[in-house]
Structure formats: structure tokens, C-alpha cells
Design a protein around this motif. Structure first.
Motif, PDB file in Angstrom:
ATOM      1  N   HIS A 160       0.823  -1.214   0.000  1.00 41.76           N
ATOM      2  CA  HIS A 160       0.000   0.000   0.000  1.00 41.76           C
ATOM      3  C   HIS A 160       0.855   1.261   0.000  1.00 41.76           C
ATOM      4  O   HIS A 160       2.043   1.236   0.338  1.00 41.76           O
ATOM      5  CB  HIS A 160      -0.914   0.024   1.223  1.00 41.76           C
ATOM      6  CG  HIS A 160      -2.120  -0.839   1.085  1.00 41.76           C
ATOM      7  ND1 HIS A 160      -3.207  -0.479   0.322  1.00 41.76           N
ATOM      8  CD2 HIS A 160      -2.411  -2.059   1.614  1.00 41.76           C
ATOM      9  CE1 HIS A 160      -4.122  -1.434   0.386  1.00 41.76           C
ATOM     10  NE2 HIS A 160      -3.662  -2.404   1.154  1.00 41.76           N
ATOM     11  N   LEU A 161       0.219   2.367  -0.336  1.00 41.31           N
ATOM     12  CA  LEU A 161       0.777   3.698  -0.139  1.00 41.31           C
ATOM     13  C   LEU A 161      -0.018   4.387   0.963  1.00 41.31           C
ATOM     14  O   LEU A 161      -1.249   4.369   0.942  1.00 41.31           O
ATOM     15  CB  LEU A 161       0.700   4.527  -1.422  1.00 41.31           C
ATOM     16  CG  LEU A 161       1.496   3.998  -2.615  1.00 41.31           C
ATOM     17  CD1 LEU A 161       1.268   4.902  -3.829  1.00 41.31           C
ATOM     18  CD2 LEU A 161       2.986   3.903  -2.298  1.00 41.31           C
ATOM     19  N   THR A 212       3.022  14.729  -1.795  1.00 41.27           N
ATOM     20  CA  THR A 212       2.653  16.028  -1.218  1.00 41.27           C
ATOM     21  C   THR A 212       1.959  15.873   0.129  1.00 41.27           C
ATOM     22  O   THR A 212       1.493  16.860   0.697  1.00 41.27           O
ATOM     23  CB  THR A 212       1.729  16.801  -2.175  1.00 41.27           C
ATOM     24  OG1 THR A 212       0.511  16.067  -2.363  1.00 41.27           O
ATOM     25  CG2 THR A 212       2.409  17.047  -3.515  1.00 41.27           C
ATOM     26  N   GLY A 213       1.885  14.632   0.636  1.00 43.90           N
ATOM     27  CA  GLY A 213       1.330  14.402   1.966  1.00 43.90           C
ATOM     28  C   GLY A 213      -0.152  14.106   2.021  1.00 43.90           C
ATOM     29  O   GLY A 213      -0.708  13.974   3.116  1.00 43.90           O
ATOM     30  N   LYS A 214      -0.808  13.962   0.873  1.00 43.87           N
ATOM     31  CA  LYS A 214      -2.239  13.646   0.888  1.00 43.87           C
ATOM     32  C   LYS A 214      -2.442  12.162   1.184  1.00 43.87           C
ATOM     33  O   LYS A 214      -1.688  11.318   0.696  1.00 43.87           O
ATOM     34  CB  LYS A 214      -2.868  14.011  -0.456  1.00 43.87           C
ATOM     35  CG  LYS A 214      -2.853  15.501  -0.751  1.00 43.87           C
ATOM     36  CD  LYS A 214      -3.433  15.799  -2.116  1.00 43.87           C
ATOM     37  CE  LYS A 214      -3.361  17.298  -2.428  1.00 43.87           C
ATOM     38  NZ  LYS A 214      -3.837  17.617  -3.794  1.00 43.87           N
ATOM     39  N   LYS A 272       2.033   6.978   7.101  1.00 46.42           N
ATOM     40  CA  LYS A 272       2.287   8.100   6.208  1.00 46.42           C
ATOM     41  C   LYS A 272       3.649   7.998   5.539  1.00 46.42           C
ATOM     42  O   LYS A 272       3.896   8.635   4.505  1.00 46.42           O
ATOM     43  CB  LYS A 272       2.174   9.414   6.985  1.00 46.42           C
ATOM     44  CG  LYS A 272       0.764   9.725   7.464  1.00 46.42           C
ATOM     45  CD  LYS A 272       0.712  11.048   8.228  1.00 46.42           C
ATOM     46  CE  LYS A 272      -0.705  11.350   8.704  1.00 46.42           C
ATOM     47  NZ  LYS A 272      -0.764  12.620   9.469  1.00 46.42           N
ATOM     48  N   ASN A 273       4.552   7.223   6.131  1.00 44.12           N
ATOM     49  CA  ASN A 273       5.875   7.035   5.542  1.00 44.12           C
ATOM     50  C   ASN A 273       5.851   6.178   4.279  1.00 44.12           C
ATOM     51  O   ASN A 273       6.852   6.090   3.569  1.00 44.12           O
ATOM     52  CB  ASN A 273       6.826   6.381   6.549  1.00 44.12           C
ATOM     53  CG  ASN A 273       7.205   7.324   7.672  1.00 44.12           C
ATOM     54  OD1 ASN A 273       7.203   8.533   7.499  1.00 44.12           O
ATOM     55  ND2 ASN A 273       7.528   6.778   8.834  1.00 44.12           N
ATOM     56  N   LEU A 274       4.711   5.546   4.016  1.00 43.73           N
ATOM     57  CA  LEU A 274       4.585   4.710   2.824  1.00 43.73           C
ATOM     58  C   LEU A 274       4.324   5.592   1.593  1.00 43.73           C
ATOM     59  O   LEU A 274       3.261   5.554   0.990  1.00 43.73           O
ATOM     60  CB  LEU A 274       3.459   3.695   2.990  1.00 43.73           C
ATOM     61  CG  LEU A 274       3.804   2.362   3.644  1.00 43.73           C
ATOM     62  CD1 LEU A 274       2.534   1.576   3.927  1.00 43.73           C
ATOM     63  CD2 LEU A 274       4.733   1.535   2.778  1.00 43.73           C
ATOM     64  N   THR A 275       5.300   6.393   1.239  1.00 42.02           N
ATOM     65  CA  THR A 275       5.243   7.129  -0.029  1.00 42.02           C
ATOM     66  C   THR A 275       5.851   6.248  -1.111  1.00 42.02           C
ATOM     67  O   THR A 275       6.563   5.283  -0.833  1.00 42.02           O
ATOM     68  CB  THR A 275       6.023   8.441   0.057  1.00 42.02           C
ATOM     69  OG1 THR A 275       7.410   8.138   0.303  1.00 42.02           O
ATOM     70  CG2 THR A 275       5.487   9.326   1.173  1.00 42.02           C
ATOM     71  N   LEU A 300       6.351   0.357   6.099  1.00 46.37           N
ATOM     72  CA  LEU A 300       7.558  -0.019   5.369  1.00 46.37           C
ATOM     73  C   LEU A 300       8.133  -1.337   5.870  1.00 46.37           C
ATOM     74  O   LEU A 300       8.575  -2.183   5.082  1.00 46.37           O
ATOM     75  CB  LEU A 300       8.605   1.094   5.491  1.00 46.37           C
ATOM     76  CG  LEU A 300       8.298   2.394   4.752  1.00 46.37           C
ATOM     77  CD1 LEU A 300       9.317   3.471   5.119  1.00 46.37           C
ATOM     78  CD2 LEU A 300       8.283   2.178   3.238  1.00 46.37           C
ATOM     79  N   GLN A 301       8.125  -1.528   7.191  1.00 47.27           N
ATOM     80  CA  GLN A 301       8.726  -2.733   7.751  1.00 47.27           C
ATOM     81  C   GLN A 301       8.000  -3.998   7.320  1.00 47.27           C
ATOM     82  O   GLN A 301       8.609  -5.080   7.247  1.00 47.27           O
ATOM     83  CB  GLN A 301       8.770  -2.644   9.281  1.00 47.27           C
ATOM     84  CG  GLN A 301       9.441  -3.819   9.972  1.00 47.27           C
ATOM     85  CD  GLN A 301      10.834  -4.106   9.442  1.00 47.27           C
ATOM     86  OE1 GLN A 301      11.603  -3.181   9.162  1.00 47.27           O
ATOM     87  NE2 GLN A 301      11.172  -5.375   9.270  1.00 47.27           N
ATOM     88  N   LYS A 302       6.705  -3.921   7.010  1.00 45.89           N
ATOM     89  CA  LYS A 302       5.935  -5.121   6.681  1.00 45.89           C
ATOM     90  C   LYS A 302       6.114  -5.555   5.233  1.00 45.89           C
ATOM     91  O   LYS A 302       5.633  -6.636   4.847  1.00 45.89           O
ATOM     92  CB  LYS A 302       4.449  -4.899   6.971  1.00 45.89           C
ATOM     93  CG  LYS A 302       4.130  -4.601   8.433  1.00 45.89           C
ATOM     94  CD  LYS A 302       4.659  -5.658   9.372  1.00 45.89           C
ATOM     95  CE  LYS A 302       4.324  -5.351  10.825  1.00 45.89           C
ATOM     96  NZ  LYS A 302       4.961  -6.308  11.757  1.00 45.89           N
TER      97      LYS A 302
END
Length: 389
Positions: free
Chosen positions: A11-12, A17-19, A27-30, A217-219
Motif C-alpha cells: 500500500h501507499l 505532497t502528503g495527501k 504516512k511514511n509509505l510514499t 515499510l517494515q511489513k
């Protein structure tokens, strides 16, 4: 032919831009962070990012393409140096034939094709900028649109109690909702494995996928598969799913089902496992339970387990499930062995002992050999590795 590590369900959490994209994800999943984590830290070779229908994500990909930071492969998929990104979308189907919502994974070979799919979806859901949105359209019409765009259609985490093809205990046949001929594979989910799913005859013709469904991210890479193909591309993935020309899944790596959140039937309030025949939780007195995947598969099973034509399913314990492996230990392992795939697949116990000590090295080695003991999960609470072994 070459071997590739593949995780097709990531997922993202937000755009650049933070949306927000996936509300329940970090939220770190950019997109930038996902690529770096999957390629440089996890050691993945191909990933599926399943929120690529979001217009801002597509605009970012177009910009990177113009800047030369990605190359769209001739056989589909986006190449970021040693990583191939497959454009995906997770949708929630709840049409007139469904007795409850079903999540599905859709993959499209090109940016232009995903733009077309995004525009088509925008007329059928309330918010095109978010992940896993409910689509107001018949399931088979969606399947046909995906095939029109040369895409792939895969029901997600098919036994999970909520929002899956078989999870709620009402649906018994794929044909109640989908055209089975337009399904390219099925995703097992974290609380099941090949042996469990192979007892259901209607799944005999489908390739089983084991993906992380990463919300952080870790998953990324907590479940994955090793695939054999000529090169990491969309068309090679299609061949793998249909076992064509020697392309295939060589090995599925997934959690021991005991570690999944829904393996056992359990109290939805305190997570205590349900005893046979009781109507109230023996621990807290609550009367509502979440049916476990193991119980649901028992209800659907209609044949002896058939593993003859299935790749091995290896119970892989993610490093962050190992007692004693926290952020500092993970960093130390990555600094020494570069990626988590190297740690899990290519290091010796002696090499691990030199870096993290004998106790943790024994646990990682025990995870690889399948000798660990587990406390089963249920009702939304993950299982745990017992530190006693």
C-alpha cells in the motif's frame, strides 16, 4: 531463466505532497520510500503497488518517466534500476450478488492503461484519491474491463473474515460473484497456507500468491514468493500465473498461519480462543466471536489436500517477529548483510551469531528450519513466536 523475489501487495500511505491514500497505512509509505525499502533494504526484485489508480501517483510516475528515473518496459511494468514496479489497484466490490464486501487486486501493464482504468473507476466510486474504495459496479463488468486493458484480476486475502471472497461464511462458490475464467490467481492471506487452501477443489486451477499486504515499510516482504521467469516484467508475471513456457512460482514464503491475525476463532473483545460449543467467552463473558480462517477452510474443504502440482510453501518468520529483533538489531543485520532477503536466505547461523549473538541467531535459524513454537492469533491479533525455543 532467473529467480526473483516478488511481493505484489504493498500500500501507499500518502502521496509525495502528503495527501492520504490508504487511511490505515503509515504516512511514511510514499512511493519513493516504498521503492527504497523494497529494493535496497528488503531485497525485492518485483513489487506490486496497489494504489496506483490515484491520479497524483500516476502524475508522479509520469514525471519520473520524463526525468528518466524510471523506464517503462516493453513487456509492461516500470523499471527502477534493479526493481520492477507492477501498477496495481485494490478495490472493494459489493454488487447485487455479494453478501458482503470483497477486496480484489487488479494489475495493469502500463501507465497509460492505468490512467484509462482510473478514469473509468472515477465514475464508479466516491473518491478516486483513496485506496480500497467501494466500486459501484457489477463484479463481472469490472473483470471484463480489466481484461479489456490486458490486466490481471486476483481476489485478495481470500479467507480473511472481513472483506474477502470466502471470509464471512456465507459465500461458498466463486461463481456466486465472479466469472472464474477471468481470475488469474488468488491471494491466500496471512492466516492460511497452501496445504490448507489445497483442500478446496474450486481453487485447483489457480496459482496461489503470498503477499505482504504491507501497511508500513517494515511489513514489506513479510510474505512473498520466488518466481522463475526470463526477466521481471508484466507479461512474464502473466505467464507465471498461468504456468506458461516454464515460468512459475518456485516457492511461496509466508507466515506460519498461527502467526496470522485470524487463524483461530476468537473473542472479538479479549482475543481469547473459543472453546468448542461455548456461546460466551470463557475469559470475559463476551458473546461475539470472529470465525477463524482454519474453521472457515474446514467448512469449505471438499477434497483431500492436493499438493502434487503446487510449489513448496515455506513458513517464513519475518525478522521483526523474532523475539529480541528490534530496530537496532535490524539495522545491524542490514549494515552487515545489506538486505533482509540475504539474512533470511543466504547467511549461515555462525555468520548471524557473530553479528547478533547466539540466542537470536538460533531463533532465526529455527525459523528457517520450522522448529519454532507459536502462540496462535485470532480476531485481529497477530500470533507470536514463543521465545522458549
Amino acid at each position: 531463466m532467473h529467480r526473483y523475489f516478488v511481493d505484489l501487495h504493498i500500500h501507499l500511505g500518502s502521496t509525495n505532497t502528503g495527501k492520504p491514500v490508504k487511511i490505515t497505512a503509515s504516512k511514511n509509505l510514499t512511493l519513493e520510500n516504498v521503492i527504497i525499502e523494497a529494493r535496497d533494504r528488503k531485497g525485492m526484485n518485483m513489487i506490486g503497488v496497489i494504489d496506483c489508480h490515484v491520479p497524483e501517483v500516476l502524475l508522479q510516475l509520469r514525471r519520473w518517466q520524463k526525468e528518466g528515473n524510471l523506464i517503462e518496459g516493453e513487456e509492461g511494468g516500470l523499471n527502477f534500476q534493479e526493481l520492477t514496479l507492477i501498477l496495481g489497484s485494490e478495490l472493494e466490490i459489493y454488487d447485487e450478488n455479494c453478501s458482503g464486501p470483497i477486496h480484489v487486486l487488479i494489475y495493469i501493464p502500463t501507465i497509460e492503461g492505468m490512467w484509462q482504468f482510473s478514469n473509468w473507476l472515477s465514475e464508479r466510486l466516491k473518491n478516486i484519491t483513496l485506496s480500497s474504495q467501494r466500486v459501484y459496479e457489477n463484479a463481472q463488468v469490472i473483470q471484463e474491463k480489466v481484461k479489456e486493458l490486458k490486466g490481471l484480476f486476483i481476489p485478495a486475502h481470500i479467507f480473511t473474515p472481513f472483506k474477502s471472497m470466502f471470509g464471512r461464511g456465507v459465500r461458498k462458490e466463486i461463481t456466486e460473484v465472479f466469472n472464474p475464467e477471468l481470475i488469474d490467481g488468488v491471494e491466500l492471506g496471512l492466516s492460511s497456507n497452501t496445504e490448507m487452501a489445497s483442500s478446496i477443489s474450486q481453487l485447483n486451477g489457480y496459482t496461489f500468491l503470498t503477499n505482504s499486504d504491507a501497511h508500513s515499510l517494515q511489513k514489506i516482504g513479510r510474505e512473498y514468493q520466488v518466481m522463475q521467469m526470463a526477466s521481471p516484467s508484466f507479461e512474464e508475471l502473466r505467464k507465471i500465473l498461468h504456468n506458461m513456457d516454464g515460468r512459475k512460482v518456485l516457492t511461496n514464503y509466508g507466515l506460519n498461519p498461527y502467526l496470522g491475525k485470524y487463524y483461530k476463532t476468537a473473542c472479538e473483545k479479549c482475543f481469547s480462543h473459543k472453546e468448542n460449543g461455548v456461546i460466551q467467552c470463557a475469559n470475559c463473558g463476551h458473546e461475539r466471536f470472529v470465525k477463524g480462517v482454519s474453521s472457515r477452510i474446514d467448512e469449505l474443504s471438499d477434497q483431500p489436500t492436493k499438493l502434487e502440482n503446487r510449489p513448496p510453501y515455506i513458513h517464513q518468520v519475518p525478522l521483526d517477529f523474532i523475539p529480541g529483533v528490534g530496530p537496532r538489531t535490524l539495522l545491524k543485520l542490514r549494515e552487515t548483510f545489506h538486505t533482509e532477503m540475504n539474512v533470511l536466505h543466504y547467511t549461515t547461523k555462525d555468520q548471524l551469531s557473530e553479528v547478533v549473538g547466539e540466542k537470536i541467531a538460533n531463533l532465526i535459524d529455527g525459523a528457517r528450519k520450522g522448529t519454532l513454537q507459536y502462540h496462535a492469533g485470532g480476531a485481529g491479533k497477530f500470533g507470536k513466536v514463543s521465545p522458549d525455543k
